[in-house]
Structure formats: C-alpha cells, structure tokens
Enzyme design. Structure first.
Site, PDB file in Angstrom:
ATOM      1  N   ASP A  64       0.841  -1.185   0.000  1.00 38.58           N
ATOM      2  CA  ASP A  64       0.000   0.000   0.000  1.00 38.58           C
ATOM      3  C   ASP A  64       0.882   1.243   0.000  1.00 38.58           C
ATOM      4  O   ASP A  64       2.089   1.150   0.201  1.00 38.58           O
ATOM      5  CB  ASP A  64      -0.997   0.004   1.159  1.00 38.58           C
ATOM      6  CG  ASP A  64      -0.337  -0.145   2.525  1.00 38.58           C
ATOM      7  OD1 ASP A  64       0.858  -0.494   2.581  1.00 38.58           O
ATOM      8  OD2 ASP A  64      -1.021   0.089   3.532  1.00 38.58           O
ATOM      9  N   TYR A  66       2.876   4.820   0.707  1.00 33.63           N
ATOM     10  CA  TYR A  66       3.487   5.462   1.872  1.00 33.63           C
ATOM     11  C   TYR A  66       2.416   6.274   2.597  1.00 33.63           C
ATOM     12  O   TYR A  66       1.542   6.878   1.970  1.00 33.63           O
ATOM     13  CB  TYR A  66       4.614   6.388   1.438  1.00 33.63           C
ATOM     14  CG  TYR A  66       5.778   5.706   0.756  1.00 33.63           C
ATOM     15  CD1 TYR A  66       6.486   4.683   1.380  1.00 33.63           C
ATOM     16  CD2 TYR A  66       6.196   6.105  -0.518  1.00 33.63           C
ATOM     17  CE1 TYR A  66       7.570   4.081   0.763  1.00 33.63           C
ATOM     18  CE2 TYR A  66       7.281   5.501  -1.146  1.00 33.63           C
ATOM     19  CZ  TYR A  66       7.958   4.489  -0.504  1.00 33.63           C
ATOM     20  OH  TYR A  66       9.033   3.897  -1.128  1.00 33.63           O
ATOM     21  N   PHE A  77       6.789   2.427  -4.382  1.00 42.10           N
ATOM     22  CA  PHE A  77       8.178   2.677  -3.978  1.00 42.10           C
ATOM     23  C   PHE A  77       8.659   4.093  -4.278  1.00 42.10           C
ATOM     24  O   PHE A  77       9.680   4.516  -3.755  1.00 42.10           O
ATOM     25  CB  PHE A  77       9.154   1.666  -4.607  1.00 42.10           C
ATOM     26  CG  PHE A  77       8.988   0.256  -4.117  1.00 42.10           C
ATOM     27  CD1 PHE A  77       9.387  -0.100  -2.840  1.00 42.10           C
ATOM     28  CD2 PHE A  77       8.418  -0.723  -4.928  1.00 42.10           C
ATOM     29  CE1 PHE A  77       9.214  -1.396  -2.372  1.00 42.10           C
ATOM     30  CE2 PHE A  77       8.256  -2.029  -4.475  1.00 42.10           C
ATOM     31  CZ  PHE A  77       8.654  -2.372  -3.197  1.00 42.10           C
ATOM     32  N   HIS A 186      11.610  -9.093   0.120  1.00 44.46           N
ATOM     33  CA  HIS A 186      11.298  -7.665   0.008  1.00 44.46           C
ATOM     34  C   HIS A 186      12.562  -6.837   0.246  1.00 44.46           C
ATOM     35  O   HIS A 186      13.431  -7.230   1.034  1.00 44.46           O
ATOM     36  CB  HIS A 186      10.228  -7.306   1.051  1.00 44.46           C
ATOM     37  CG  HIS A 186       9.572  -5.992   0.805  1.00 44.46           C
ATOM     38  ND1 HIS A 186      10.097  -4.804   1.254  1.00 44.46           N
ATOM     39  CD2 HIS A 186       8.422  -5.682   0.154  1.00 44.46           C
ATOM     40  CE1 HIS A 186       9.295  -3.810   0.897  1.00 44.46           C
ATOM     41  NE2 HIS A 186       8.280  -4.316   0.227  1.00 44.46           N
TER      42      HIS A 186
END
Length: 221
Positions: A64, A66, A77, A186
């Site tokens: 989801d 920031y 990102f 990740h």
C-alpha cells in the site's frame, strides 16, 4: 477520484460495474472527504496513466502507499523529488548499483521508469495518513488482481518482479508462459539481506527483454 482511460479502461471496464467496486468507490470517496488520505486523489491512478496497458514491459508490485505527508504519489516505492528516499528504495538503488553499476540517484522519483513501461503498482491504492495498511480489505485487492490478470493475458512478453511474500502470492495469477516471473525477498531493511541483495532482477529483466527483441529498461535515474 481520478479516472482510468485508454487500454486500462477497456481491460478493467467490467470491474467498474461490479458491486464490490461501487462499494469501494463510495468508501474511498468518503475517506477523502473526511480523512487525510494518500496519495492525493488526483494521483490515485497515476501508475495506470503513466504506463498504458499496451506499453507495459515490466511489473513491480508494492503493497500500500506510503502513509506520511508528501510521500505517496501513485507509483509504488516512488517519492517525489525533494522527499527523503525511503529505506526500501535505498536498498533497491543499492541492488541496482551492484547489479548494473547504476549510480545512486539523488531523488526517489521513479517516473522515468514508468514512462519506459515499468508498471509500478501498489496492490492497495490508498491509505489513511499515519496508518499503514488502513485501506486493506476494502476492495482494492480485487481491483488490482483484475489488473494483474489483464497483464497476464498480454500476448507480448512481460517481466514480473515480485518482492516479498505479499507480492509473491500474486504469482498464482500468472500462468502465461510468455512472461518471466522473478521472485525475491522484500527490499525492506528487515529482509533485504535474505536474498533481495544479489537477486540481479534488473539485469535478468533486461537480458530477457533483449532476447525477446524488446528495448531494455534504462534503470539509471
């Protein structure tokens, strides 16, 4: 909310007519009216706007957006110029340096990637300020799964970069043998050392694209 047009609108038109999407739309509209929600409403579908369906070459999935001020702008990102680069993106840039020799950029703004065909999709498209994962389970996952299925159905080769357990679970939607699916831990500081560093996804992606007669991505920002 912002609108989706072009190839994406045609591919997802059926979703807009489903009851879950009408409920999702009303929920998100109410959230924007009564809460602080990121990204700004005009940036909600920015990934779809900057990377039309027919131009997608690479797919990178986030979770989801920031959830702090000034960060989210519709690309997973990515942060706008002048915003401090978040830790996961710092690690992505570190892997790019080790893999392809890309110099670490001064900005975390990934629009250049998006305009080359890198679809930067969060699987949940909105979030309340300061409340990570606050909009999970309201319907976005069903909508973005439909987008992933539309990508899977493309008849030209795509590269999917699935980082972390959440993104890796989406591999169940990918059964087209024309595509390359790459998985790794990740890039978060909590997990990057478990195999994200050294995964060489960026060079592997470009090697695959070149072998398919496609122009590789210029990852240098």
């Amino acid at each position: 909310m912002a609108m989706i047009t072009g190839g994406w609108e045609a591919a997802l038109r059926g979703e807009f007519r489903k009851p879950y999407y009408r409920s999702l739309y009303e929920k998100v509209r109410q959230e924007y009216e009564t809460r602080t929600v990121y990204p700004p409403a005009e940036d909600l579908f920015q990934a779809f706007v900057l990377t039309p369906l027919e131009q997608v070459k690479v797919v990178i999935l986030g979770q989801d957006p920031y959830h702090e001020p000034g960060q989210a702008h519709g690309l997973c990102f990515s942060v706008r110029p002048g915003v401090e680069i978040p830790p996961s993106l710092v690690n992505i840039f570190q892997e790019l340096k080790e893999d392809l020799g890309c110099a670490p950029p001064q900005s975390g703004y990934l629009e250049k990637w998006a305009r080359q065909g890198v679809f930067l999709l969060n699987t949940v498209l909105t979030v309340r300020a300061h409340q990570a994962a606050s909009h999970r389970g309201i319907g976005w996952e069903q909508f973005t799964d439909a987008a992933i299925r539309a990508l899977n159905a493309q008849d030209h080769p795509l590269v999917f970069m699935l980082w972390g357990r959440h993104a890796g679970e989406k591999s169940r939607l990918l059964d087209n043998p024309r595509h390359l699916v790459l998985t790794a831990p990740h890039p978060s500081p909590l997990s990057a050392y478990r195999g994200f560093f050294g995964c060489r996804h960026f060079s592997r992606c470009n090697e695959f694209l070149a072998a398919q007669g496609e122009t590789p991505i210029d990852w240098q920002l």
